[in-house]
Design a protein around this motif. Structure first.
Motif, PDB file in Angstrom:
ATOM      1  N   THR A 247       0.846  -1.193   0.000  1.00  0.00           N
ATOM      2  CA  THR A 247       0.000   0.000   0.000  1.00  0.00           C
ATOM      3  C   THR A 247       0.883   1.246   0.000  1.00  0.00           C
ATOM      4  O   THR A 247       1.834   1.330   0.793  1.00  0.00           O
ATOM      5  N   ILE A 248       0.581   2.188  -0.868  1.00  0.00           N
ATOM      6  CA  ILE A 248       1.349   3.429  -0.946  1.00  0.00           C
ATOM      7  C   ILE A 248       0.592   4.522  -0.198  1.00  0.00           C
ATOM      8  O   ILE A 248      -0.580   4.798  -0.486  1.00  0.00           O
ATOM      9  N   ILE A 249       1.237   5.105   0.787  1.00  0.00           N
ATOM     10  CA  ILE A 249       0.646   6.208   1.533  1.00  0.00           C
ATOM     11  C   ILE A 249       1.581   7.411   1.469  1.00  0.00           C
ATOM     12  O   ILE A 249       2.724   7.308   1.016  1.00  0.00           O
ATOM     13  N   SER A 250       1.082   8.539   1.917  1.00  0.00           N
ATOM     14  CA  SER A 250       1.892   9.749   1.966  1.00  0.00           C
ATOM     15  C   SER A 250       2.544   9.861   3.342  1.00  0.00           C
ATOM     16  O   SER A 250       2.002   9.395   4.346  1.00  0.00           O
ATOM     17  N   SER A 251       3.706  10.496   3.376  1.00  0.00           N
ATOM     18  CA  SER A 251       4.360  10.710   4.661  1.00  0.00           C
ATOM     19  C   SER A 251       3.495  11.551   5.584  1.00  0.00           C
ATOM     20  O   SER A 251       3.628  11.492   6.812  1.00  0.00           O
ATOM     21  N   ASP A 253       0.504  10.983   6.143  1.00  0.00           N
ATOM     22  CA  ASP A 253      -0.391  10.064   6.840  1.00  0.00           C
ATOM     23  C   ASP A 253       0.207   9.541   8.141  1.00  0.00           C
ATOM     24  O   ASP A 253      -0.488   8.900   8.934  1.00  0.00           O
ATOM     25  N   GLU A 267      10.654   3.915   2.000  1.00  0.00           N
ATOM     26  CA  GLU A 267      10.463   5.332   1.710  1.00  0.00           C
ATOM     27  C   GLU A 267      10.723   5.571   0.217  1.00  0.00           C
ATOM     28  O   GLU A 267      11.760   5.193  -0.314  1.00  0.00           O
ATOM     29  N   LYS A 272       6.357   9.671  -0.510  1.00  0.00           N
ATOM     30  CA  LYS A 272       5.505   8.494  -0.442  1.00  0.00           C
ATOM     31  C   LYS A 272       6.190   7.382   0.348  1.00  0.00           C
ATOM     32  O   LYS A 272       7.413   7.313   0.430  1.00  0.00           O
ATOM     33  N   ALA A 274       5.795   3.044   1.098  1.00  0.00           N
ATOM     34  CA  ALA A 274       5.175   1.759   0.773  1.00  0.00           C
ATOM     35  C   ALA A 274       5.149   0.903   2.031  1.00  0.00           C
ATOM     36  O   ALA A 274       6.197   0.640   2.639  1.00  0.00           O
ATOM     37  N   LYS A 304      -6.945   2.740   5.443  1.00  0.00           N
ATOM     38  CA  LYS A 304      -6.131   2.388   4.282  1.00  0.00           C
ATOM     39  C   LYS A 304      -6.200   0.907   3.918  1.00  0.00           C
ATOM     40  O   LYS A 304      -5.560   0.475   2.953  1.00  0.00           O
TER      41      LYS A 304
END
Length: 458
Positions: A247-251, A253, A267, A272, A274, A304
């Protein structure tokens, strides 16, 4: 911790004005059995008995750091079992003193017997977990692991044991055909050895088989450590593996000031990150496809978690999203998908033995309904099944010594509104419609066509 295909020819969108997951008006949770340590999978046998997997609380044997516990040591013992509740309410433990791993001294987050399911002939199949580097399981896997290099981050955080420190738990990390009368086990598949030699997701070498479903002549296993879904012939003649994508999230988050332990996430450029999928629930849909729910790994972001659909093309596609910490899935007789959430908020900073979870129903038209909302009695819930008479049963309080119980969900009254979770999800589930059947029953005689025709897609 695999149908008939149909084309998607149109797009459906969800507008904010009509979206939202409604709560139920009333639900009663009735305790059926309690006193279970780290309660996991629940299933009904051919005689109507209820079976509950009890991973146990480990013991005072050798230990290993585990990514499942943020590298806190889990130690070996013989405290796992299979709890059987007969139709008349009699409770007994089968396969007593089975091998187990858990944190010490708390006894939390056990790995041992994880699930049991039955085929159409009434044969029992048993799944055991592990939650760590599989080379540490026993001397045979340690020697096997010495022939395969490990990622540098893994060597720094949870490395191989020395020969005198292996866990001596050779029964863990496997799928068995079980004779519940004699207690004999016949190994069908060894996830520990497969993870060492194949490493399907090309990440760290970890295995933790977590959930089992059976359809026709095949078992479908979700491995939360290996981030992989498996299809395995019940006679052991063939196995296939599919990696579940990260899953790719933003820092943004991430909680402010959070320290990132090495080896748990990647990182990426552009702020972004992972994170590992950590798949924990699997169910065969009315369309014959495998549906896989993810918990998501550290830092366990809320909202998420996704559900993937794996058809005969072997490609996991996002089916629904917007969940938090999914631990199990099942389909009811109407074709509704039931999604069990361990918690409705991130586990970070909370007491993992008492997190407020929920049960969400997704109808074939995409409507989401909260059957049991957070704060209404589901706490760190970990497994779900439906009885022959259509009742919902859940393993509740799935972390901790003696805290676990199985509850029945009664008296649900709902109000619903349409809520697609994703374009693919809504259209696929709507296409299932009238063909619905109780597919997580896991012992149906025949479901759809052969899928996952090749092994190992990353």
């Amino acid at each position: 911790m695999k149908l008939k295909s149909f084309a998607l020819t149109s797009l459906t969108f969800c507008f904010a004005a009509i979206c939202g997951t409604p709560d139920v008006k009333a639900a009663t949770l009735t305790t059926v059995v309690d006193g279970i340590s780290n309660a996991r999978g629940v299933s009904f046998g051919p005689d109507g008995s209820l079976y509950v997997a009890e991973p146990g609380i480990g013991g005072n044997g050798n230990c290993q750091p585990s990514p499942s516990t943020l590298f806190q040591p889990i130690c070996a013992g013989n405290t796992s079992s299979l709890v059987k509740v007969s139709p008349n309410g009699t409770k007994q433990r089968l396969l007593n003193n089975f091998q187990s791993l858990a944190e010490q001294p708390t006894g939390n987050q056990g790995a041992g017997i994880e699930d049991i399911q039955f085929d159409s002939q009434g044969n029992a199949y048993l799944l055991t977990g592990f939650a760590g580097y599989p080379g540490n399981r026993d001397l045979a896997t340690l020697n096997l692991g010495s022939q395969s290099p490990l990622p540098k981050n893994q060597l720094a955080t949870f490395p191989p044991s020395t020969p005198d420190k292996v866990l001596n738990t050779p029964l863990l990390g496997q799928l068995y055909k079980a004779d519940l009368k004699t207690g004999s086990l016949k190994s069908i598949f060894d996830f520990a050895k497969y993870e060492i030699t194949k490493n399907p997701d090309n990440g760290d070498v970890v295995t933790n088989p977590y959930d089992l479903a059976i359809s026709g002549d095949s078992a479908y296993v979700v491995d939360g450590g290996g981030n992989t879904a498996y299809k395995i012939k019940l006679d052991g003649s063939k196995s296939e593996a599919i990696a579940i994508p990260k899953t790719i999230i933003s820092s943004s988050d991430l909680p402010p000031g959070l320290q990132l332990p090495p080896g748990l996430l990647d990182e990426l450029p552009g702020g972004k990150i992972a994170i590992q999928a950590v798949p924990t629930g699997g169910a065969i849909g009315p369309d014959g496809a495998l549906y896989v729910g993810e918990y998501t790994g550290f830092p366990y972001p809320a909202g998420k978690s996704k559900i993937f659909r794996i058809g005969k093309d072997m490609k996991p596609e996002v089916f629904l999203d917007g969940f938090t910490h999914i631990t199990d899935l099942t389909f009811d007789k109407k074709g509704d998908l039931l999604v069990l959430q361990f918690s409705d908020k991130s586990q970070l900073g909370g007491d993992i033995t008492n997190l407020p979870g929920s049960l969400i129903q997704v109808a074939p038209d995409g409507t989401r309904t909260t059957l049991v909302a957070a704060g209404q009695g589901l706490d760190s819930a970990d497994g779900i099944d439906i009885s022959p008479d259509g009742k919902i049963y859940i393993t509740n309080r799935g972390v901790g010594p003696g805290l676990g119980e199985v509850i029945r969900v009664d008296g649900v009254v709902t109000e619903t509104i349409p809520e697609p979770g994703s374009v693919v999800g809504l259209l696929a589930l709507a296409g299932v419609g009238a063909t619905a059947a109780n597919a997580k029953r896991k012992r149906q005689e025949k479901l759809g066509e052969e899928l996952l025709a090749k092994a190992e897609t990353v």
